[in-house]
Motif scaffolding. Structure first.
Motif, PDB file in Angstrom:
ATOM      1  N   GLU A  95       5.396  91.102  67.295  1.00 39.47           N
ATOM      2  CA  GLU A  95       4.688  91.202  68.570  1.00 39.47           C
ATOM      3  C   GLU A  95       3.690  92.351  68.549  1.00 39.47           C
ATOM      4  OE1 GLU A  95       8.190  89.386  71.491  1.00 39.47           O
ATOM      5  OE2 GLU A  95       8.000  91.559  71.202  1.00 39.47           O
ATOM      6  N   ALA A  96       4.084  93.497  67.959  1.00 39.80           N
ATOM      7  CA  ALA A  96       3.176  94.643  67.887  1.00 39.80           C
ATOM      8  C   ALA A  96       1.989  94.350  66.975  1.00 39.80           C
ATOM      9  CB  ALA A  96       3.931  95.873  67.410  1.00 39.80           C
ATOM     10  N   ASP A  97       2.240  93.679  65.848  1.00 39.82           N
ATOM     11  CA  ASP A  97       1.162  93.367  64.901  1.00 39.82           C
ATOM     12  C   ASP A  97       0.167  92.368  65.479  1.00 39.82           C
ATOM     13  OD1 ASP A  97       2.119  95.076  63.024  1.00 39.82           O
ATOM     14  OD2 ASP A  97       2.932  93.556  61.674  1.00 39.82           O
ATOM     15  N   ILE A  98       0.652  91.408  66.262  1.00 43.00           N
ATOM     16  CA  ILE A  98      -0.208  90.334  66.759  1.00 43.00           C
ATOM     17  C   ILE A  98      -0.875  90.700  68.081  1.00 43.00           C
ATOM     18  CG2 ILE A  98      -0.258  87.933  67.567  1.00 43.00           C
ATOM     19  CD1 ILE A  98       2.093  87.410  65.624  1.00 43.00           C
ATOM     20  N   TRP A  99      -0.114  91.300  68.992  1.00 49.17           N
ATOM     21  CA  TRP A  99      -0.648  91.574  70.328  1.00 49.17           C
ATOM     22  C   TRP A  99      -0.944  93.051  70.589  1.00 49.17           C
ATOM     23  CZ3 TRP A  99       3.004  87.630  69.653  1.00 49.17           C
ATOM     24  CH2 TRP A  99       2.594  86.357  70.052  1.00 49.17           C
ATOM     25  N   GLY A 100      -0.560  93.930  69.675  1.00 47.09           N
ATOM     26  CA  GLY A 100      -0.825  95.351  69.857  1.00 47.09           C
ATOM     27  C   GLY A 100      -0.107  95.905  71.071  1.00 47.09           C
ATOM     28  N   GLU A 101      -0.818  96.712  71.857  1.00 49.23           N
ATOM     29  CA  GLU A 101      -0.212  97.333  73.026  1.00 49.23           C
ATOM     30  C   GLU A 101       0.007  96.336  74.168  1.00 49.23           C
ATOM     31  OE1 GLU A 101       0.847 100.380  73.216  1.00 49.23           O
ATOM     32  OE2 GLU A 101       0.151 100.991  71.237  1.00 49.23           O
ATOM     33  N   GLN A 102      -0.729  95.223  74.172  1.00 51.75           N
ATOM     34  CA  GLN A 102      -0.589  94.214  75.220  1.00 51.75           C
ATOM     35  C   GLN A 102       0.538  93.249  74.851  1.00 51.75           C
ATOM     36  OE1 GLN A 102      -2.462  94.449  78.004  1.00 51.75           O
ATOM     37  NE2 GLN A 102      -3.393  96.282  77.110  1.00 51.75           N
ATOM     38  N   LEU A 103       1.770  93.719  74.942  1.00 52.96           N
ATOM     39  CA  LEU A 103       2.912  92.919  74.515  1.00 52.96           C
ATOM     40  C   LEU A 103       3.069  91.690  75.401  1.00 52.96           C
ATOM     41  CD1 LEU A 103       5.549  95.640  73.614  1.00 52.96           C
ATOM     42  CD2 LEU A 103       4.041  94.351  72.098  1.00 52.96           C
ATOM     43  N   PRO A 104       3.428  90.536  74.804  1.00 49.89           N
ATOM     44  CA  PRO A 104       3.519  89.279  75.560  1.00 49.89           C
ATOM     45  C   PRO A 104       4.856  89.159  76.289  1.00 49.89           C
ATOM     46  CG  PRO A 104       4.090  88.891  73.274  1.00 49.89           C
ATOM     47  CD  PRO A 104       3.720  90.354  73.372  1.00 49.89           C
ATOM     48  N   ASP A 105       4.981  88.076  77.059  1.00 47.52           N
ATOM     49  CA  ASP A 105       6.265  87.746  77.668  1.00 47.52           C
ATOM     50  C   ASP A 105       7.290  87.450  76.577  1.00 47.52           C
ATOM     51  OD1 ASP A 105       5.091  88.006  80.145  1.00 47.52           O
ATOM     52  OD2 ASP A 105       4.606  85.860  80.306  1.00 47.52           O
ATOM     53  N   SER A 106       8.557  87.477  76.960  1.00 47.14           N
ATOM     54  CA  SER A 106       9.631  87.375  75.971  1.00 47.14           C
ATOM     55  C   SER A 106       9.617  86.065  75.192  1.00 47.14           C
ATOM     56  CB  SER A 106      10.991  87.558  76.653  1.00 47.14           C
ATOM     57  OG  SER A 106      11.174  86.567  77.664  1.00 47.14           O
ATOM     58  N   ASP A 107       9.116  84.991  75.788  1.00 48.69           N
ATOM     59  CA  ASP A 107       9.143  83.689  75.114  1.00 48.69           C
ATOM     60  C   ASP A 107       7.846  83.355  74.385  1.00 48.69           C
ATOM     61  OD1 ASP A 107      11.739  83.098  75.885  1.00 48.69           O
ATOM     62  OD2 ASP A 107      11.102  82.206  77.785  1.00 48.69           O
ATOM     63  N   THR A 108       6.856  84.229  74.462  1.00 48.78           N
ATOM     64  CA  THR A 108       5.554  83.907  73.875  1.00 48.78           C
ATOM     65  C   THR A 108       5.619  83.793  72.356  1.00 48.78           C
ATOM     66  OG1 THR A 108       4.413  85.021  75.696  1.00 48.78           O
ATOM     67  CG2 THR A 108       3.139  84.616  73.700  1.00 48.78           C
ATOM     68  N   LEU A 109       6.259  84.743  71.706  1.00 47.93           N
ATOM     69  CA  LEU A 109       6.372  84.685  70.248  1.00 47.93           C
ATOM     70  C   LEU A 109       7.129  83.430  69.834  1.00 47.93           C
ATOM     71  CD1 LEU A 109       6.044  85.848  67.404  1.00 47.93           C
ATOM     72  CD2 LEU A 109       8.134  87.179  67.797  1.00 47.93           C
ATOM     73  N   ARG A 110       8.213  83.117  70.511  1.00 48.48           N
ATOM     74  CA  ARG A 110       8.988  81.921  70.186  1.00 48.48           C
ATOM     75  C   ARG A 110       8.130  80.666  70.308  1.00 48.48           C
ATOM     76  NH1 ARG A 110      12.585  82.554  73.678  1.00 48.48           N
ATOM     77  NH2 ARG A 110      14.063  83.744  72.407  1.00 48.48           N
ATOM     78  N   ALA A 111       7.290  80.624  71.315  1.00 46.66           N
ATOM     79  CA  ALA A 111       6.417  79.460  71.509  1.00 46.66           C
ATOM     80  C   ALA A 111       5.424  79.329  70.358  1.00 46.66           C
ATOM     81  CB  ALA A 111       5.679  79.573  72.836  1.00 46.66           C
ATOM     82  N   HIS A 112       4.882  80.457  69.888  1.00 45.36           N
ATOM     83  CA  HIS A 112       3.933  80.410  68.774  1.00 45.36           C
ATOM     84  C   HIS A 112       4.634  80.011  67.472  1.00 45.36           C
ATOM     85  CE1 HIS A 112       1.229  82.475  71.563  1.00 45.36           C
ATOM     86  NE2 HIS A 112       0.255  82.172  70.732  1.00 45.36           N
ATOM     87  N   VAL A 113       5.865  80.482  67.281  1.00 44.46           N
ATOM     88  CA  VAL A 113       6.626  80.075  66.097  1.00 44.46           C
ATOM     89  C   VAL A 113       6.854  78.561  66.131  1.00 44.46           C
ATOM     90  CG1 VAL A 113       8.864  80.225  64.926  1.00 44.46           C
ATOM     91  CG2 VAL A 113       7.753  82.302  65.755  1.00 44.46           C
ATOM     92  N   TYR A 114       7.170  78.024  67.308  1.00 37.73           N
ATOM     93  CA  TYR A 114       7.374  76.580  67.458  1.00 37.73           C
ATOM     94  C   TYR A 114       6.091  75.816  67.113  1.00 37.73           C
ATOM     95  CZ  TYR A 114       7.958  72.042  69.705  1.00 37.73           C
ATOM     96  OH  TYR A 114       7.994  70.703  69.952  1.00 37.73           O
ATOM     97  N   THR A 115       4.956  76.286  67.635  1.00 41.02           N
ATOM     98  CA  THR A 115       3.681  75.630  67.348  1.00 41.02           C
ATOM     99  C   THR A 115       3.363  75.665  65.859  1.00 41.02           C
ATOM    100  OG1 THR A 115       2.823  76.228  69.536  1.00 41.02           O
ATOM    101  CG2 THR A 115       1.198  75.670  67.846  1.00 41.02           C
ATOM    102  N   LEU A 116       3.596  76.818  65.231  1.00 44.45           N
ATOM    103  CA  LEU A 116       3.349  76.956  63.795  1.00 44.45           C
ATOM    104  C   LEU A 116       4.246  76.016  62.996  1.00 44.45           C
ATOM    105  CD1 LEU A 116       2.062  78.390  61.381  1.00 44.45           C
ATOM    106  CD2 LEU A 116       3.763  80.219  61.654  1.00 44.45           C
ATOM    107  N   ARG A 117       5.515  75.968  63.359  1.00 42.64           N
ATOM    108  CA  ARG A 117       6.448  75.076  62.656  1.00 42.64           C
ATOM    109  C   ARG A 117       6.016  73.614  62.779  1.00 42.64           C
ATOM    110  NH1 ARG A 117      11.844  78.125  64.525  1.00 42.64           N
ATOM    111  NH2 ARG A 117      12.520  78.920  62.492  1.00 42.64           N
ATOM    112  N   ARG A 118       5.673  73.226  63.982  1.00 45.20           N
ATOM    113  CA  ARG A 118       5.303  71.826  64.218  1.00 45.20           C
ATOM    114  C   ARG A 118       4.080  71.438  63.393  1.00 45.20           C
ATOM    115  NH1 ARG A 118       3.999  70.097  70.283  1.00 45.20           N
ATOM    116  NH2 ARG A 118       2.263  71.502  69.839  1.00 45.20           N
ATOM    117  N   ALA A 119       3.114  72.363  63.289  1.00 47.17           N
ATOM    118  CA  ALA A 119       1.906  72.065  62.507  1.00 47.17           C
ATOM    119  C   ALA A 119       2.209  71.967  61.016  1.00 47.17           C
ATOM    120  CB  ALA A 119       0.849  73.133  62.765  1.00 47.17           C
ATOM    121  N   LEU A 120       3.079  72.860  60.524  1.00 50.35           N
ATOM    122  CA  LEU A 120       3.367  72.879  59.087  1.00 50.35           C
ATOM    123  C   LEU A 120       4.313  71.767  58.644  1.00 50.35           C
ATOM    124  CD1 LEU A 120       3.803  76.724  58.415  1.00 50.35           C
ATOM    125  CD2 LEU A 120       1.871  75.281  57.751  1.00 50.35           C
TER     126      LEU A 120
END
Length: 229
Positions: free
Chosen positions: A177-202
């Motif tokens: 979360e720190a590497d991707i969003w820096g100081e503007q940390l996302p909601d708790s489920d945002t990273l999980r949602a991006h992992v899901y999108t990445l998995r589905r594409a791959l």
């Protein structure tokens, strides 16, 4: 990634240890210069966090011995309360790669460590990443799996790049979360949602899932060829 902390202030050392370990680093601590120098010279480290004022052997001497006598090029991030230009220049002259003045942000420590380690591994100028059957062209920001184009949104591209740069390494949620969003940390489920999108594409066309969830820790890109090599 193995990181050595050489710091005699117990509170600072503990805070660094907890943060870096929680971010997926393999961390060890030396509380004085003599023990720190011994560990620095006898084990392999991908980076060293080095306090300047230490009992036994000071940080400048450790850095000089590491560079001039042992001929080690391990990245060194120097930590000190001294903030004058002359102090910083002296650190660089003795072989430090980067410099942080106390008090510092733990997130900045993590970000600087990642930058140092990437440069040390030659990943800053790397043209492409290849893991398993996935190829990520860093110049054009295009991804292919087994020759098939994979469409990904920008944040998923950042996530994939981080995971592929260190295949099989577990990245903590806070670190990603720190590497991707820096100081503007996302909601708790945002990273999980991006992992899901990445998995589905791959995994389109029935491909194996290369993104593994390590429960209680984070995520990693699985590449059996990287382990074999």
């Amino acid at each position: 990634m193995k990181v050595l902390i050489i710091e005699d202030d117990a509170d600072i050392a503990t805070n660094l240890f907890d943060y870096l370990e929680g971010s997926g680093f393999d961390v060890d601590i030396a509380s004085n210069g003599t023990a720190g120098l011994q560990l620095a010279l006898t084990q392999h480290w991908e980076a060293i966090l080095l306090d300047l004022s230490l009992p036994g052997v000071d940080g400048l001497t450790i850095c000089r011995k590491l560079r001039e006598e042992a001929r080690r090029d391990t990245p060194v991030l120097m930590l000190t309360a001294k903030d004058t230009l002359d102090d910083k220049l002296e650190g660089f002259v003795h072989g430090a790669d980067d410099y942080l003045v106390k008090p510092f942000s733990l997130k900045e420590v993590g970000a600087r460590l990642h930058a140092l380690i990437k440069r040390y591994k030659g990943q800053v100028t790397q043209a492409s990443l290849c893991c398993a059957d996935v190829r990520f062209d860093l110049a054009t920001l295009t991804v292919e799996r087994a020759g098939r184009p994979v469409k990904l949104p920008p944040k998923c591209l950042q996530l994939l790049r981080i995971l592929m740069q260190s295949p099989n390494r577990v990245f903590g949620r806070a670190e990603l979360e720190a590497d991707i969003w820096g100081e503007q940390l996302p909601d708790s489920d945002t990273l999980r949602a991006h992992v899901y999108t990445l998995r589905r594409a791959l995994t389109a066309d029935g491909k194996d899932d290369l993104i593994e969830t390590v429960h209680g820790l984070g995520y990693r890109f699985v590449d059996s060829d990287a382990d074999a090599s």
